[in-house]
Design a protein around this motif. Sequence first.
Motif, PDB file in Angstrom:
ATOM      1  N   HIS A  14       0.847  -1.197   0.000  1.00  0.00           N
ATOM      2  CA  HIS A  14       0.000   0.000   0.000  1.00  0.00           C
ATOM      3  C   HIS A  14       0.881   1.245   0.000  1.00  0.00           C
ATOM      4  N   HIS A  65      -5.928  -3.978   6.708  1.00  0.00           N
ATOM      5  CA  HIS A  65      -5.356  -3.114   5.671  1.00  0.00           C
ATOM      6  C   HIS A  65      -6.002  -3.313   4.309  1.00  0.00           C
ATOM      7  N   HIS A 121      -2.517  -3.258  -3.401  1.00  0.00           N
ATOM      8  CA  HIS A 121      -3.887  -3.181  -2.871  1.00  0.00           C
ATOM      9  C   HIS A 121      -4.897  -3.066  -4.013  1.00  0.00           C
ATOM     10  N   ASP A 133      -3.818   2.290  -4.596  1.00  0.00           N
ATOM     11  CA  ASP A 133      -2.442   2.096  -4.122  1.00  0.00           C
ATOM     12  C   ASP A 133      -1.898   0.708  -4.432  1.00  0.00           C
TER      13      ASP A 133
HETATM   14 ZN   LIG Z   1      -4.139   0.284   0.664  1.00  0.00          ZN
END
Ligand SMILES: [Zn+2]
Length: 146
Positions: A14, A65, A121, A133
Amino acid sequence: MRPVKAVIDLVVIHYISAINLNKESWSDLGLILGIFGQYSLSAHYLIERDGRVIETINPVHRAWHAGKSKYKGKSDCNDFSIGIEVVGGQFIDFETEQYNSLNELIKELKDSYPIQNIVGHEEIAIPKGRKKDPGERFRWEKLKIT
Ligand SMILES: [Zn+2]
């Protein structure tokens, strides 16, 4: 908690910054950790602009996350992945020191976990396009994935 039988075989990369809070101090560690707290987010590692690696959660534990996500038919990637936040942004080049640290960290993780894949991500987020990201500025060719 991770599911008891989770095999931790995925690393998710990320980017994060505090640019929405403070344009000048976008890479400030305190501000970034504040974002984690505010949004109940967490990743296992944070890599600062100078390459410093901070472990915020031991990867034996689950972190938050990935959000709604799917990889190779398996849903909820938080169950079986390790999340690494690299301080940066959509229009910011990442630093050589950050790639160096990322390579070292991934190498270490591979000694402890059966890591099979490293993804961004954006590749696993549902629905497609929900996340950007680590973005176009992330140079995947700089990762030594062997
Ligand atoms: Zn992320």
